[in-house]
Scaffold this motif. Structure first.
Motif, mmCIF file in Angstrom:
data_model
loop_
_atom_site.group_PDB
_atom_site.id
_atom_site.type_symbol
_atom_site.label_atom_id
_atom_site.label_comp_id
_atom_site.label_asym_id
_atom_site.label_seq_id
_atom_site.Cartn_x
_atom_site.Cartn_y
_atom_site.Cartn_z
ATOM 1 N N TRP A 117 0.820 -1.216 0.000
ATOM 2 C CA TRP A 117 0.000 0.000 0.000
ATOM 3 C C TRP A 117 0.854 1.267 0.000
ATOM 4 N N LEU A 118 0.337 2.297 -0.687
ATOM 5 C CA LEU A 118 0.900 3.646 -0.640
ATOM 6 C C LEU A 118 -0.148 4.571 -0.033
ATOM 7 N N TYR A 119 0.326 5.704 0.476
ATOM 8 C CA TYR A 119 -0.572 6.743 0.962
ATOM 9 C C TYR A 119 -0.139 8.043 0.315
ATOM 10 N N VAL A 120 -1.094 8.793 -0.246
ATOM 11 C CA VAL A 120 -0.778 10.086 -0.843
ATOM 12 C C VAL A 120 -1.684 11.155 -0.241
ATOM 13 N N TYR A 121 -1.121 12.354 -0.095
ATOM 14 C CA TYR A 121 -1.931 13.505 0.295
ATOM 15 C C TYR A 121 -1.518 14.676 -0.590
ATOM 16 N N TRP A 122 -2.428 15.608 -0.787
ATOM 17 C CA TRP A 122 -2.148 16.701 -1.724
ATOM 18 C C TRP A 122 -2.896 17.953 -1.335
ATOM 19 N N GLU A 123 -2.469 19.023 -1.979
ATOM 20 C CA GLU A 123 -3.133 20.322 -1.839
ATOM 21 C C GLU A 123 -3.069 21.035 -3.177
ATOM 22 N N LEU A 124 -4.177 21.614 -3.554
ATOM 23 C CA LEU A 124 -4.243 22.469 -4.742
ATOM 24 C C LEU A 124 -4.773 23.822 -4.303
ATOM 25 N N THR A 125 -4.098 24.877 -4.716
ATOM 26 C CA THR A 125 -4.509 26.227 -4.330
ATOM 27 C C THR A 125 -5.585 26.749 -5.280
ATOM 28 N N PRO A 126 -6.338 27.751 -4.854
ATOM 29 C CA PRO A 126 -7.311 28.377 -5.754
ATOM 30 C C PRO A 126 -6.648 28.942 -7.016
ATOM 31 N N GLU A 127 -5.397 29.355 -6.903
ATOM 32 C CA GLU A 127 -4.671 29.884 -8.074
ATOM 33 C C GLU A 127 -4.488 28.794 -9.134
ATOM 34 N N LYS A 128 -4.252 27.560 -8.691
ATOM 35 C CA LYS A 128 -4.094 26.451 -9.641
ATOM 36 C C LYS A 128 -5.401 26.211 -10.392
ATOM 37 N N LYS A 129 -6.507 26.274 -9.679
ATOM 38 C CA LYS A 129 -7.804 26.105 -10.315
ATOM 39 C C LYS A 129 -8.067 27.244 -11.307
ATOM 40 N N ALA A 130 -7.733 28.469 -10.915
ATOM 41 C CA ALA A 130 -7.931 29.622 -11.805
ATOM 42 C C ALA A 130 -7.059 29.497 -13.048
ATOM 43 N N GLU A 131 -5.815 29.017 -12.858
ATOM 44 C CA GLU A 131 -4.915 28.820 -14.007
ATOM 45 C C GLU A 131 -5.491 27.761 -14.956
ATOM 46 N N PHE A 132 -6.042 26.687 -14.399
ATOM 47 C CA PHE A 132 -6.668 25.630 -15.199
ATOM 48 C C PHE A 132 -7.835 26.202 -16.017
ATOM 49 N N GLU A 133 -8.649 27.034 -15.377
ATOM 50 C CA GLU A 133 -9.804 27.649 -16.060
ATOM 51 C C GLU A 133 -9.331 28.598 -17.164
ATOM 52 N N ARG A 134 -8.263 29.354 -16.915
ATOM 53 C CA ARG A 134 -7.736 30.272 -17.944
ATOM 54 C C ARG A 134 -7.222 29.489 -19.154
ATOM 55 N N ARG A 135 -6.519 28.394 -18.874
ATOM 56 C CA ARG A 135 -5.886 27.640 -19.955
ATOM 57 C C ARG A 135 -6.894 26.818 -20.774
ATOM 58 N N TYR A 136 -7.865 26.214 -20.113
ATOM 59 C CA TYR A 136 -8.765 25.292 -20.810
ATOM 60 C C TYR A 136 -10.196 25.813 -20.945
ATOM 61 N N GLY A 137 -10.420 27.035 -20.541
ATOM 62 C CA GLY A 137 -11.724 27.671 -20.746
ATOM 63 C C GLY A 137 -12.567 27.714 -19.489
ATOM 64 N N PRO A 138 -13.470 28.710 -19.423
ATOM 65 C CA PRO A 138 -14.346 28.829 -18.254
ATOM 66 C C PRO A 138 -15.213 27.581 -18.102
ATOM 67 N N GLY A 139 -15.368 27.139 -16.858
ATOM 68 C CA GLY A 139 -16.172 25.959 -16.568
ATOM 69 C C GLY A 139 -15.464 24.642 -16.801
ATOM 70 N N SER A 140 -14.198 24.695 -17.237
ATOM 71 C CA SER A 140 -13.475 23.453 -17.534
ATOM 72 C C SER A 140 -13.194 22.633 -16.271
ATOM 73 N N TRP A 141 -13.072 23.292 -15.125
ATOM 74 C CA TRP A 141 -12.838 22.569 -13.882
ATOM 75 C C TRP A 141 -14.047 21.691 -13.547
ATOM 76 N N GLU A 142 -15.244 22.259 -13.720
ATOM 77 C CA GLU A 142 -16.468 21.542 -13.375
ATOM 78 C C GLU A 142 -16.754 20.375 -14.322
ATOM 79 N N ILE A 143 -16.378 20.501 -15.586
ATOM 80 C CA ILE A 143 -16.690 19.421 -16.536
ATOM 81 C C ILE A 143 -15.604 18.342 -16.576
ATOM 82 N N SER A 144 -14.491 18.586 -15.884
ATOM 83 C CA SER A 144 -13.412 17.588 -15.856
ATOM 84 C C SER A 144 -13.494 16.765 -14.572
ATOM 85 N N GLN A 145 -12.912 15.557 -14.623
ATOM 86 C CA GLN A 145 -12.979 14.604 -13.513
ATOM 87 C C GLN A 145 -11.598 14.462 -12.860
#
Length: 198
Positions: free
Chosen positions: A60-88
Motif C-alpha cells: 500500500w501507498l498513501y498520498v496527500y495533496w493540496e491544490l490552491t485556488p490559483e491552480k484552479k484559476a490557471e486551469f480555467e484560464r488555460r482550458y476555458g471557463p467551466g473546464s474545472w467543473e466538466i473535468s474529472q
C-alpha cells in the motif's frame, strides 16, 4: 533559678506550638502554575500545490495533496471557463519498476477521486516496486491534464532479504569460522572446540 529556666522553656514551647497551629489554620499558599507554551494547531492548508507519496507497507501507498485556488484559476484560464467543473479528478499511478523513469512508456493505472478528497490510500500490491503518482483531471476535449506530480517511492520487500552482509554474517557462519560445534553433543554440557584440519 530553676523556676526561671522552666518558665523560659515553657514560653519557647508555647511559642512553637502557637506557630505550628497558626500555620496549619492558614490556607496553603498556591504554587504558581508553570507557564504553559501556547499550543498551535497545524494549518489545514499550506498554500502550496503539491502531492506527496508515502509507503505504508509492501502493498500500500498513501498520498496527500493540496491544490490552491490559483491552480484552479490557471486551469480555467488555460482550458476555458467551466473546464474545472466538466473535468474529472484522477490519480494516475505509474509503475516505474525497472524503467529509467520513462513516464510516457511506463505502465499505469488510474483511480477516480472526488474534488473533496485531499488524501488517498492506494493498493499497489507490488513489493520491491517503484511508483510515482500524478494528480490530474480528465477533460472531455483535452484528455488527461497533470496538475501536480509526486515524489518517487519504492515499496519494501515482503520477506527477509537474501543478501548477506559479510560484516554481519549469520551466527551459524560465525560458529563454523571459529571451529565451534553448533551445540553440545549428547552427554556433554559445554561446546567442544574442534581443531581445524590442515
Amino acid at each position: 533559678m530553676g523556676l526561671v529556666l522552666t518558665l523560659i522553656l515553657l514560653s519557647i514551647a508555647a511559642g512553637i506550638l502557637y506557630w505550628y497551629f497558626a500555620r496549619k489554620r492558614r490556607p496553603a499558599e498556591k504554587k504558581p502554575l508553570l507557564a504553559q507554551p501556547a499550543t498551535q494547531e497545524l494549518p489545514a492548508r499550506y498554500g502550496k500545490d503539491q502531492i506527496v507519496a508515502l509507503v505504508k507497507d509492501p502493498y500500500w501507498l498513501y498520498v496527500y495533496w493540496e491544490l490552491t485556488p490559483e491552480k484552479k484559476a490557471e486551469f480555467e484560464r488555460r482550458y476555458g471557463p467551466g473546464s474545472w467543473e466538466i473535468s474529472q479528478p484522477v490519480l494516475r499511478v505509474y509503475d516505474l519498476t525497472g524503467t529509467t523513469f520513462d513516464f510516457l512508456h511506463a505502465p499505469y493505472f488510474e483511480i477516480a477521486i472526488t474534488d473533496a478528497a485531499d488524501n488517498w490510500y492506494i493498493h499497489v500490491g507490488r513489493p520491491r516496486s517503484t511508483f510515482c503518482i500524478d494528480l490530474g483531471r480528465h477533460h472531455p476535449q483535452h484528455g488527461f491534464i497533470i496538475l501536480v506530480r509526486s515524489n518517487i517511492v519504492t515499496t519494501p520487500a515482503d520477506q527477509p532479504s537474501e543478501v548477506i552482509d559479510p560484516l554481519w554474517a549469520p551466527l551459524e557462519a560465525c560458529w563454523q569460522g571459529a571451529g565451534v560445534s553448533r551445540g553440545p553433543a549428547p552427554g556433554i554440557s559445554s561446546p567442544v572446540l574442534v581443531q581445524p584440519r590442515k
